[in-house]
Design a protein around this motif. Structure first.
Motif, PDB file in Angstrom:
ATOM      1  N   VAL A   1     -32.781 -52.984   3.487  1.00 34.44           N
ATOM      2  CA  VAL A   1     -31.438 -53.069   2.900  1.00 34.44           C
ATOM      3  C   VAL A   1     -31.134 -54.506   2.501  1.00 34.44           C
ATOM      4  O   VAL A   1     -30.603 -54.781   1.421  1.00 34.44           O
ATOM      5  N   ASN A   2     -31.456 -55.457   3.374  1.00 34.27           N
ATOM      6  CA  ASN A   2     -31.203 -56.872   3.074  1.00 34.27           C
ATOM      7  C   ASN A   2     -31.988 -57.334   1.857  1.00 34.27           C
ATOM      8  O   ASN A   2     -31.488 -58.106   1.036  1.00 34.27           O
ATOM      9  N   VAL A   3     -33.229 -56.849   1.736  1.00 28.60           N
ATOM     10  CA  VAL A   3     -34.050 -57.205   0.568  1.00 28.60           C
ATOM     11  C   VAL A   3     -33.418 -56.667  -0.709  1.00 28.60           C
ATOM     12  O   VAL A   3     -33.353 -57.349  -1.732  1.00 28.60           O
ATOM     13  N   GLU A   4     -32.936 -55.434  -0.657  1.00 33.14           N
ATOM     14  CA  GLU A   4     -32.337 -54.823  -1.844  1.00 33.14           C
ATOM     15  C   GLU A   4     -31.043 -55.534  -2.230  1.00 33.14           C
ATOM     16  O   GLU A   4     -30.757 -55.734  -3.411  1.00 33.14           O
ATOM     17  N   LYS A   5     -30.258 -55.931  -1.233  1.00 25.39           N
ATOM     18  CA  LYS A   5     -29.040 -56.678  -1.529  1.00 25.39           C
ATOM     19  C   LYS A   5     -29.364 -58.007  -2.207  1.00 25.39           C
ATOM     20  O   LYS A   5     -28.696 -58.416  -3.171  1.00 25.39           O
ATOM     21  N   GLN A   6     -30.397 -58.686  -1.715  1.00 24.89           N
ATOM     22  CA  GLN A   6     -30.787 -59.961  -2.316  1.00 24.89           C
ATOM     23  C   GLN A   6     -31.269 -59.763  -3.748  1.00 24.89           C
ATOM     24  O   GLN A   6     -31.011 -60.596  -4.625  1.00 24.89           O
ATOM     25  N   ARG A   7     -31.930 -58.657  -3.993  1.00 27.23           N
ATOM     26  CA  ARG A   7     -32.396 -58.369  -5.352  1.00 27.23           C
ATOM     27  C   ARG A   7     -31.224 -58.174  -6.308  1.00 27.23           C
ATOM     28  O   ARG A   7     -31.261 -58.633  -7.461  1.00 27.23           O
ATOM     29  N   ILE A   8     -30.186 -57.518  -5.823  1.00 30.56           N
ATOM     30  CA  ILE A   8     -29.000 -57.325  -6.663  1.00 30.56           C
ATOM     31  C   ILE A   8     -28.301 -58.658  -6.922  1.00 30.56           C
ATOM     32  O   ILE A   8     -27.858 -58.944  -8.041  1.00 30.56           O
ATOM     33  N   ILE A   9     -28.227 -59.505  -5.877  1.00 31.29           N
ATOM     34  CA  ILE A   9     -27.610 -60.825  -6.041  1.00 31.29           C
ATOM     35  C   ILE A   9     -28.382 -61.654  -7.053  1.00 31.29           C
ATOM     36  O   ILE A   9     -27.803 -62.327  -7.920  1.00 31.29           O
ATOM     37  N   GLU A  10     -29.715 -61.626  -6.989  1.00 35.72           N
ATOM     38  CA  GLU A  10     -30.536 -62.388  -7.930  1.00 35.72           C
ATOM     39  C   GLU A  10     -30.347 -61.889  -9.350  1.00 35.72           C
ATOM     40  O   GLU A  10     -30.410 -62.667 -10.310  1.00 35.72           O
ATOM     41  N   PHE A  11     -30.111 -60.601  -9.503  1.00 38.12           N
ATOM     42  CA  PHE A  11     -29.852 -60.057 -10.835  1.00 38.12           C
ATOM     43  C   PHE A  11     -28.563 -60.614 -11.422  1.00 38.12           C
ATOM     44  O   PHE A  11     -28.453 -60.843 -12.629  1.00 38.12           O
ATOM     45  N   LEU A  12     -27.575 -60.840 -10.553  1.00 39.68           N
ATOM     46  CA  LEU A  12     -26.268 -61.289 -11.040  1.00 39.68           C
ATOM     47  C   LEU A  12     -26.233 -62.763 -11.396  1.00 39.68           C
ATOM     48  O   LEU A  12     -25.318 -63.210 -12.081  1.00 39.68           O
ATOM     49  N   THR A  13     -27.183 -63.571 -10.928  1.00 35.73           N
ATOM     50  CA  THR A  13     -27.088 -65.023 -11.073  1.00 35.73           C
ATOM     51  C   THR A  13     -28.288 -65.583 -11.815  1.00 35.73           C
ATOM     52  O   THR A  13     -29.344 -64.955 -11.917  1.00 35.73           O
ATOM     53  N   GLY A  14     -28.104 -66.796 -12.309  1.00 40.28           N
ATOM     54  CA  GLY A  14     -29.206 -67.521 -12.950  1.00 40.28           C
ATOM     55  C   GLY A  14     -29.248 -67.293 -14.446  1.00 40.28           C
ATOM     56  O   GLY A  14     -28.987 -66.212 -14.955  1.00 40.28           O
ATOM     57  N   ALA A  15     -29.598 -68.346 -15.147  1.00 40.08           N
ATOM     58  CA  ALA A  15     -29.663 -68.266 -16.608  1.00 40.08           C
ATOM     59  C   ALA A  15     -30.764 -67.330 -17.063  1.00 40.08           C
ATOM     60  O   ALA A  15     -30.676 -66.697 -18.132  1.00 40.08           O
ATOM     61  N   GLN A  16     -31.848 -67.222 -16.291  1.00 38.70           N
ATOM     62  CA  GLN A  16     -32.959 -66.374 -16.687  1.00 38.70           C
ATOM     63  C   GLN A  16     -32.598 -64.900 -16.702  1.00 38.70           C
ATOM     64  O   GLN A  16     -33.308 -64.077 -17.266  1.00 38.70           O
ATOM     65  N   ASN A  17     -31.469 -64.582 -16.074  1.00 36.50           N
ATOM     66  CA  ASN A  17     -31.042 -63.182 -16.034  1.00 36.50           C
ATOM     67  C   ASN A  17     -30.023 -62.837 -17.111  1.00 36.50           C
ATOM     68  O   ASN A  17     -29.524 -61.715 -17.163  1.00 36.50           O
ATOM     69  N   ALA A  18     -29.656 -63.801 -17.919  1.00 29.10           N
ATOM     70  CA  ALA A  18     -28.647 -63.560 -18.959  1.00 29.10           C
ATOM     71  C   ALA A  18     -29.123 -62.467 -19.907  1.00 29.10           C
ATOM     72  O   ALA A  18     -30.266 -62.483 -20.383  1.00 29.10           O
ATOM     73  N   GLY A  19     -28.263 -61.532 -20.171  1.00 27.02           N
ATOM     74  CA  GLY A  19     -28.573 -60.462 -21.117  1.00 27.02           C
ATOM     75  C   GLY A  19     -29.338 -59.295 -20.526  1.00 27.02           C
ATOM     76  O   GLY A  19     -29.609 -58.318 -21.219  1.00 27.02           O
ATOM     77  N   LYS A  20     -29.710 -59.397 -19.231  1.00 28.57           N
ATOM     78  CA  LYS A  20     -30.435 -58.300 -18.615  1.00 28.57           C
ATOM     79  C   LYS A  20     -29.511 -57.111 -18.358  1.00 28.57           C
ATOM     80  O   LYS A  20     -28.293 -57.256 -18.285  1.00 28.57           O
ATOM     81  N   VAL A  21     -30.112 -55.941 -18.182  1.00 23.77           N
ATOM     82  CA  VAL A  21     -29.354 -54.701 -17.996  1.00 23.77           C
ATOM     83  C   VAL A  21     -29.746 -54.079 -16.659  1.00 23.77           C
ATOM     84  O   VAL A  21     -30.918 -54.042 -16.297  1.00 23.77           O
ATOM     85  N   TRP A  22     -28.738 -53.608 -15.934  1.00 22.64           N
ATOM     86  CA  TRP A  22     -28.981 -52.911 -14.662  1.00 22.64           C
ATOM     87  C   TRP A  22     -28.926 -51.411 -14.912  1.00 22.64           C
ATOM     88  O   TRP A  22     -27.955 -50.887 -15.449  1.00 22.64           O
ATOM     89  N   PHE A  23     -29.996 -50.699 -14.516  1.00 17.67           N
ATOM     90  CA  PHE A  23     -30.045 -49.252 -14.674  1.00 17.67           C
ATOM     91  C   PHE A  23     -29.724 -48.594 -13.335  1.00 17.67           C
ATOM     92  O   PHE A  23     -30.275 -48.969 -12.302  1.00 17.67           O
ATOM     93  N   SER A  24     -28.834 -47.623 -13.347  1.00 20.41           N
ATOM     94  CA  SER A  24     -28.445 -46.918 -12.133  1.00 20.41           C
ATOM     95  C   SER A  24     -28.273 -45.447 -12.449  1.00 20.41           C
ATOM     96  O   SER A  24     -27.706 -45.079 -13.481  1.00 20.41           O
ATOM     97  N   THR A  25     -28.779 -44.584 -11.561  1.00 23.26           N
ATOM     98  CA  THR A  25     -28.648 -43.150 -11.781  1.00 23.26           C
ATOM     99  C   THR A  25     -27.238 -42.677 -11.464  1.00 23.26           C
ATOM    100  O   THR A  25     -26.529 -43.304 -10.683  1.00 23.26           O
ATOM    101  N   PHE A  26     -26.841 -41.575 -12.088  1.00 20.55           N
ATOM    102  CA  PHE A  26     -25.547 -40.972 -11.785  1.00 20.55           C
ATOM    103  C   PHE A  26     -25.617 -39.488 -12.111  1.00 20.55           C
ATOM    104  O   PHE A  26     -26.533 -39.020 -12.790  1.00 20.55           O
ATOM    105  N   TYR A  27     -24.628 -38.747 -11.601  1.00 20.30           N
ATOM    106  CA  TYR A  27     -24.532 -37.334 -11.920  1.00 20.30           C
ATOM    107  C   TYR A  27     -23.077 -36.973 -12.110  1.00 20.30           C
ATOM    108  O   TYR A  27     -22.180 -37.718 -11.725  1.00 20.30           O
TER     109      TYR A  27
END
Length: 436
Positions: free
Chosen positions: A283-309
């Motif tokens: 769980v901690n690893v996954e949370k850190q992955r989400i945080i890394e997605f939100l920050t940093g210039a290298q992540n600009a313009g990236k898209v987060w994919f999430s399932t839904f129903y």
């Protein structure tokens, strides 16, 4: 097991923090079809919720919120009133003595407050009666905590035959389960007479008392489930978490990350993780992955994919939702939001905030003594249908023991005005009592 782990994570690049919060709207919902669970050839039951953890998840949510826990306690105390009493005013001296002996042998105060707690938390309760060896008298009345009760599957006529009592918080073996014959909920008195006349059923029987609900399920869903589905519970929890972070280090909350419990379950299943310690680390690893997605210039313009129903009511249900929080306002504006959330919870539980001392906000409003007295009277008057339901086991006990003239009663505690020169008095609807 809940691995949502509500927490605050540091986002150093933004000099801010993000809140990870679980979605409470699913606490009363089953994500999977509920099927009978089999422990051995003689023991099977219907689980309470898809994972059989629903009552414990609900209790955890209530215990985590000071407003919900206080309101639930208040509702149980209001339902208790002046306590369960066996009125013997119209009885002979011999019957009065028998009733007095019965009341001394049974802790009716503890029993009645317990079933009131079960009624207000889950909408049903279980009363167990024990007969003497000759099966001519009921000698003991007990409460079985509903969080630890499960029903066996109903027969072809829709009748549930047994209540199973065990500690369902942990894996249960068949020899750890107490089997209690359940009197037919539709006609318990007639069922008891038939069992006694036929010499079947032993000396222990369970009586189900259930609040009628619009749906027809094994375990009723209480009315206050709406507080979780409407998101007001989550809003109140988020305000408290955000204020704590602000007070501790003045780091603003920039993101609210809402994660469904089944998101973690999917990760654990896909990666074959079963050890609780490894689950926490993942769980901690996954949370850190989400945080890394939100920050940093290298992540600009990236898209987060999430399932839904799409749920049956047409609403989208997402596994992960990332919300950006507007920090243009300081923490002071949360005061009115917190007050609104508390009022919504009190409204859902039908408790006026003045009656439990929960009047949030810096500028507190208050009612007069007369208004509070009337609110208290109204709250007790609304317990009449619940008392009628809770009296059923005791009417059966009285009838079985042949206590002519005895009636179960639960007087109201009526707060008085100053001109009566006393603080309170008991008022009952019992026709044998002169003070009606």
């Amino acid at each position: 097991m809940d691995f949502s782990f509500d927490s605050i994570a540091i986002v150093p690049e933004l000099q801010a923090r993000a809140i990870f919060h679980s979605d409470s709207s699913q606490v009363f919902k089953d994500d999977t079809d509920i099927s009978e669970r089999v422990l051995d050839k003689n023991t099977s039951y219907i689980p309470w919720g898809g994972d059989d953890e629903m009552p414990y998840n609900v209790l955890k949510k209530i215990e985590d919120d000071e407003t919900l826990s206080t309101c639930q306690l208040f509702n149980a105390e209001i339902c208790y009133g002046a306590g369960l009493q066996y009125n013997t005013e119209a009885c002979t001296a011999a019957v009065k003595e028998e009733v007095e002996d019965f009341c001394l042998d049974n802790n009716l105060a503890s029993y009645f407050l317990g079933v009131c707690q079960d009624f207000k938390h889950f909408g049903w309760c279980i009363t167990v009666i024990l007969l003497n060896e000759q099966r001519t008298k009921v000698v003991t009345v007990l409460r079985k905590e509903v969080a630890y009760c499960r029903f066996t599957k109903a027969d072809k006529d829709g009748v549930i035959k047994e209540v199973l009592y065990a500690n369902w918080r942990k894996p249960v073996q068949a020899d750890e389960v107490e089997h209690i014959p359940l009197l037919n909920p539709a006609s318990p008195w007639n069922d008891l007479r038939i069992r006694i006349a036929g010499g079947k059923g032993g000396c222990k029987f369970a009586i189900l008392t259930k609040v009628p609900t619009p749906d027809s399920t094994y375990y009723p869903i209480p009315h206050y489930a709406s507080i979780f589905k409407s998101k007001w519970y989550d809003i109140k929890q988020l305000i408290a978490t955000a204020k704590k972070a602000k007070l501790e280090n003045s780091a603003p909350i920039k993101y609210h990350i809402e994660v469904a419990n089944k998101y973690w379950d999917g990760i654990f299943k896909a990666e074959g993780i079963t050890d609780p310690i490894k689950m926490q680390a993942r769980v901690n690893v996954e949370k850190q992955r989400i945080i890394e997605f939100l920050t940093g210039a290298q992540n600009a313009g990236k898209v987060w994919f999430s399932t839904f129903y799409i749920s049956p009511d047409g609403k989208e249900q997402h596994d992960v939702v990332i919300n950006r929080i507007d920090n243009s306002k300081e923490g002071g504006d949360w005061e009115s939001d917190h007050q609104e959330a508390v009022n919504m919870e009190c409204f859902t539980l039908r408790v006026h905030s003045n009656l439990v001392g929960s009047v949030p906000g810096k500028s507190q409003s208050n009612n007069s003594g007369s208004d509070k007295r009337e609110l208290y009277t109204i709250a007790q008057a609304l317990q009449k249908p619940y008392h009628d339901l809770l009296f059923l086991p005791h009417r059966i006990i009285i009838r079985f023991n042949k206590w002519a003239g005895v009636v179960p009663d639960c007087p109201f505690v009526m707060l008085t005005t100053l001109d009566e020169h006393k603080d309170a008095k008991q008022v009952t609807t019992n026709n044998n009592d002169a003070d009606k």
